[in-house]
Design an enzyme around this catalytic site. Sequence first.
Site, PDB file in Angstrom:
ATOM      1  CG  ASP A  98      -2.416  -0.409   0.962  1.00  0.00           C
ATOM      2  OD1 ASP A  98      -2.434  -0.679  -0.276  1.00  0.00           O
ATOM      3  OD2 ASP A  98      -2.867  -0.492   1.919  1.00  0.00           O
ATOM      4  CG  MET A 141      -9.366   7.090   5.240  1.00  0.00           C
ATOM      5  SD  MET A 141     -10.121   5.787   4.752  1.00  0.00           S
ATOM      6  CE  MET A 141     -10.974   5.049   6.013  1.00  0.00           C
ATOM      7  CE  LYS A 159      -7.152  -0.303  -1.760  1.00  0.00           C
ATOM      8  NZ  LYS A 159      -7.729  -0.865  -0.793  1.00  0.00           N
TER       9      LYS A 159
HETATM   10  N1  SAH Z   1      -5.029   0.355   8.379  1.00  0.00           N
HETATM   11  C1  SAH Z   1      -4.932   1.694   8.634  1.00  0.00           C
HETATM   12  C2  SAH Z   1      -5.796   2.798   8.419  1.00  0.00           C
HETATM   13  C3  SAH Z   1      -6.046   2.821   6.849  1.00  0.00           C
HETATM   14  S1  SAH Z   1      -7.119   4.012   6.290  1.00  0.00           S
HETATM   15  C4  SAH Z   1      -4.359   1.605  10.074  1.00  0.00           C
HETATM   16  O1  SAH Z   1      -4.862   1.014  10.944  1.00  0.00           O
HETATM   17  O2  SAH Z   1      -3.746   2.569  10.603  1.00  0.00           O
HETATM   18  C5  SAH Z   1      -5.726   5.373   6.117  1.00  0.00           C
HETATM   19  C6  SAH Z   1      -6.107   6.269   6.965  1.00  0.00           C
HETATM   20  O3  SAH Z   1      -5.289   6.197   8.047  1.00  0.00           O
HETATM   21  C7  SAH Z   1      -5.585   8.050   6.658  1.00  0.00           C
HETATM   22  O4  SAH Z   1      -6.230   8.496   6.065  1.00  0.00           O
HETATM   23  C8  SAH Z   1      -5.251   8.511   8.053  1.00  0.00           C
HETATM   24  O5  SAH Z   1      -6.361   8.899   8.698  1.00  0.00           O
HETATM   25  C9  SAH Z   1      -4.709   7.417   8.959  1.00  0.00           C
HETATM   26  N2  SAH Z   1      -3.118   7.313   8.957  1.00  0.00           N
HETATM   27  C10 SAH Z   1      -2.681   6.178   8.534  1.00  0.00           C
HETATM   28  N3  SAH Z   1      -1.413   6.404   8.862  1.00  0.00           N
HETATM   29  C11 SAH Z   1      -1.300   7.440   9.329  1.00  0.00           C
HETATM   30  C12 SAH Z   1      -0.226   8.205   9.855  1.00  0.00           C
HETATM   31  N4  SAH Z   1       1.027   8.003   9.881  1.00  0.00           N
HETATM   32  N5  SAH Z   1      -0.325   9.523  10.447  1.00  0.00           N
HETATM   33  C13 SAH Z   1      -1.549  10.116  10.384  1.00  0.00           C
HETATM   34  N6  SAH Z   1      -2.518   9.430   9.994  1.00  0.00           N
HETATM   35  C14 SAH Z   1      -2.501   8.152   9.378  1.00  0.00           C
END
Ligand code: SAH
Length: 249
Positions: free
Chosen positions: A35, A172, A57
């Site tokens: 990803d 998100m 994505k």
């Molecule tokens: N499966 C992932 C989330 C996927 S959705 C998890 O468990 O973290 C993607 C969203 O995750 C982004 O839009 C943001 O809201 C958040 N996100 C992921 N990594 C991030 C980071 N390092 N800092 C801030 N937000 C993050």
Amino acid sequence: MVGSVVIAGTGPGDENLVTIKCLRAIEESDVIIYDRLIPMNILSHARNGAELVFAGKEPGRHTMEEEEIIRLMIERAREGKRVVRLHGGDPFLFGRGFEECLAVLSEGIPCEVIPGVTSAIAAPEAFLIPPVLRGVASSVAIVTGTEDPRKGRRFVDFRRLANAVDTIVILMGASRIREIASELIDGGLDRETPVAIVTRAYMENPKLTITNLGELAQGAVTAENPSVIVVGKVVSEAVKALKLLSKQP
Ligand code: SAH
């Protein structure tokens, strides 16, 4: 002989937060499908000759459709390959990891899931924001701020959520934060309710913005992608802790 699929979470962005189990899976795989929000340097652990496929994505723009990703995973496993599918954070939290797992299993292919450190908890923690805290917050809801338009109906009702839990963690949600803040105020939350926007935690150039619902609803403060947005009193507690931290030598 049929191969196998591993669906793994790589944590919020720092390679040091990748689990040892996930790293082993990367080292042992023939095909790595990854990803956008994974720590890219972990790909250097791939075997010589491993096939690397970017399935990133972007918000509103898909490089590879989910059906295509699933098709590739199944195809390669049928060729006898060991496939690892890497998700940012945890694979089952807004990552479609479960759908992938189900699709693979229904083809009779072995599938293993490796959990990851989720950004929902870890990104706020990078700035000392606790999801719950004795005497301040006893419940937390993790919700998405953006939903698949193909679903036809909205699943998160922010007006109802407003008073249902103490802490609201929104993933998100950057592009819709103004609307979400207005809905939370309509649902009964005070305009002064503190909000933390944690952007790019554990990545290059991380950022913390402390604001409140009123400012967000006015559009006075905006959020960048990727951000985890935390709404609730725990944010004020974190501010106290961060002040103490900044005074340390
Ligand atoms: N499966 C992932 C989330 C996927 S959705 C998890 O468990 O973290 C993607 C969203 O995750 C982004 O839009 C943001 O809201 C958040 N996100 C992921 N990594 C991030 C980071 N390092 N800092 C801030 N937000 C993050």
